[in-house]
Scaffold this motif. Structure first.
Motif, mmCIF file in Angstrom:
data_model
loop_
_atom_site.group_PDB
_atom_site.id
_atom_site.type_symbol
_atom_site.label_atom_id
_atom_site.label_comp_id
_atom_site.label_asym_id
_atom_site.label_seq_id
_atom_site.Cartn_x
_atom_site.Cartn_y
_atom_site.Cartn_z
ATOM 1 N N LEU A 202 79.624 72.632 -7.133
ATOM 2 C CA LEU A 202 79.496 73.030 -5.696
ATOM 3 C C LEU A 202 80.741 72.593 -5.067
ATOM 4 C CD1 LEU A 202 75.917 71.371 -5.347
ATOM 5 C CD2 LEU A 202 76.248 73.847 -5.472
ATOM 6 N N CYS B 285 69.011 73.237 -12.249
ATOM 7 C CA CYS B 285 69.858 72.138 -13.224
ATOM 8 C C CYS B 285 71.264 72.985 -13.432
ATOM 9 C CB CYS B 285 69.250 71.569 -14.034
ATOM 10 S SG CYS B 285 68.157 70.369 -13.364
ATOM 11 N N SER C 224 74.257 79.936 -7.329
ATOM 12 C CA SER C 224 73.246 79.924 -6.113
ATOM 13 C C SER C 224 73.989 79.489 -4.721
ATOM 14 C CB SER C 224 72.381 78.776 -6.056
ATOM 15 O OG SER C 224 71.280 78.792 -7.377
ATOM 16 N N ASN D 166 75.647 68.117 -0.459
ATOM 17 C CA ASN D 166 74.759 68.306 -1.466
ATOM 18 C C ASN D 166 74.080 66.623 -1.925
ATOM 19 O OD1 ASN D 166 75.336 67.131 -5.284
ATOM 20 N ND2 ASN D 166 73.896 68.408 -4.468
ATOM 21 N N ALA E 4 74.311 75.894 -10.004
ATOM 22 C CA ALA E 4 74.565 75.423 -9.001
ATOM 23 C C ALA E 4 75.922 76.401 -8.086
ATOM 24 C CB ALA E 4 75.451 73.935 -8.910
ATOM 25 N N VAL F 290 72.217 71.330 -0.070
ATOM 26 C CA VAL F 290 72.077 71.838 -1.362
ATOM 27 C C VAL F 290 71.686 70.779 -2.452
ATOM 28 C CG1 VAL F 290 73.344 72.956 -3.161
ATOM 29 C CG2 VAL F 290 74.196 73.215 -1.228
ATOM 30 N N GLU G 19 75.558 69.137 -11.194
ATOM 31 C CA GLU G 19 75.751 69.898 -10.133
ATOM 32 C C GLU G 19 77.320 69.839 -9.375
ATOM 33 O OE1 GLU G 19 72.031 69.792 -11.665
ATOM 34 O OE2 GLU G 19 72.742 68.439 -10.208
ATOM 35 N N LYS H 242 75.862 73.406 -13.797
ATOM 36 C CA LYS H 242 77.030 73.781 -12.984
ATOM 37 C C LYS H 242 76.897 75.088 -12.769
ATOM 38 C CE LYS H 242 79.915 72.125 -15.848
ATOM 39 N NZ LYS H 242 81.017 71.834 -16.692
ATOM 40 N N THR I 44 69.110 74.756 -6.343
ATOM 41 C CA THR I 44 69.919 75.703 -7.112
ATOM 42 C C THR I 44 69.483 75.565 -8.709
ATOM 43 O OG1 THR I 44 71.341 73.617 -7.826
ATOM 44 C CG2 THR I 44 72.145 74.931 -5.741
ATOM 45 N N THR J 255 80.542 65.416 -13.257
ATOM 46 C CA THR J 255 79.593 66.237 -13.396
ATOM 47 C C THR J 255 79.756 66.954 -14.761
ATOM 48 O OG1 THR J 255 79.514 66.834 -10.876
ATOM 49 C CG2 THR J 255 78.729 68.584 -12.506
ATOM 50 N N ALA K 220 69.519 70.202 -6.279
ATOM 51 C CA ALA K 220 69.183 70.983 -7.622
ATOM 52 C C ALA K 220 67.649 71.245 -7.623
ATOM 53 C CB ALA K 220 69.473 70.073 -8.799
#
Length: 177
Positions: free
Chosen positions: A127, A32, A40, A56, A37, A7, A123, A34, A30, A105, A9
Motif C-alpha cells: 500500500l 490478505c 485493490s 491503512n 493490497a 484501507v 499488506e 501484498k 483488499t 510487511t 485487509a
C-alpha cells in the motif's frame, strides 16, 4: 471537502468511521497479502478521485510492543526483499507523516521473532509503495493483537473484537484531530 481513504485487509477488521461534514470517507477491503493490497488500491485509485490521504488500518504482530498497543507507522520494510537490498532493490519506504513506528510487511505470517520493525503485517508495504508512486500521503495504524511466536493465529482471533473497538476509537480521534 477532505477525502480520506481507509484501507483494510479484512472485513473482520472493519472500523466505524466518524460522521463529519468536512470529510468524505471511502473504505476498501483488499484481502490478505501484498499482491491483493496493491491490486485493490490501484484499482480504486484508477476509478476514483485521488484522496487527500490513504490510511491503512489493521492488526499486526509485534516483538517489541504489547498486546493492545497501537503503532502509527510511517516507515515500511518489505521483509521478502531484504535479501536483494545489496543489489539495489529498494525495500524500505518512509513517509513524512505523524507516525514514528516501523512496519515489516511480507507474504508470510510471521512466527519467528524479528528486530527490524515495531510491528509486522502482510499488506502495508504494498500500500505504501502504491501511494509513494502516486504521490499520496500514507500512514498505517496497527493494533497489536499478538506477540510473534506465541500462538499468533489464535491470539489474533481472540483479540479481533478488541482491535476493532480500539482502532475505531483511535482513528476517530486521529482523524478529527
Amino acid at each position: 471537502m477532505k477525502q480520506i481513504l481507509i484501507v483494510q485487509a479484512l472485513e473482520d477488521e472493519r472500523i466505524e468511521l466518524p460522521v463529519n461534514d468536512n470529510i468524505r470517507f471511502h473504505h476498501i477491503f483488499t484481502h490478505c497479502g501484498k499482491a491483493n493490497a496493491a491490486y485493490s488500491l490501484t484499482e480504486w485509485l484508477l476509478t476514483h478521485d485521488k484522496p487527500d490521504i490513504v490510511i491503512n488500518v489493521g492488526t499486526a504482530g509485534s516483538c517489541t510492543l504489547n498486546i493492545g498497543d497501537i503503532a502509527v507507522c510511517s516507515s515500511f520494510i518489505d521483509r521478502d526483499l531484504i535479501p536483494l537490498k545489496e543489489l539495489g532493490v529498494d525495500c524500505v519506504l518512509t513517509f513524512d507523516t505523524k507516525g514514528k513506528s516501523i512496519c515489516s510487511t511480507g507474504d508470510t505470517f510471521v512466527t519467528d521473532k524479528f528486530t527490524d520493525a515495531d510491528v509486522c503485517d502482510m499488506e502495508a508495504f504494498a500500500l505504501a509503495l502504491t501511494c509513494k508512486r502516486q504521490n499520496l500521503p500514507f500512514v498505517a495504524v496497527k493494533y497489536v493483537t499478538d506477540i510473534v511466536g506465541q500462538n499468533s493465529v489464535k491470539a489474533w482471533e481472540e483479540k479481533l473484537a478488541d482491535a476493532r473497538y480500539n482502532l475505531t476509537k483511535y482513528i476517530n480521534s486521529f482523524i478529527l484531530a
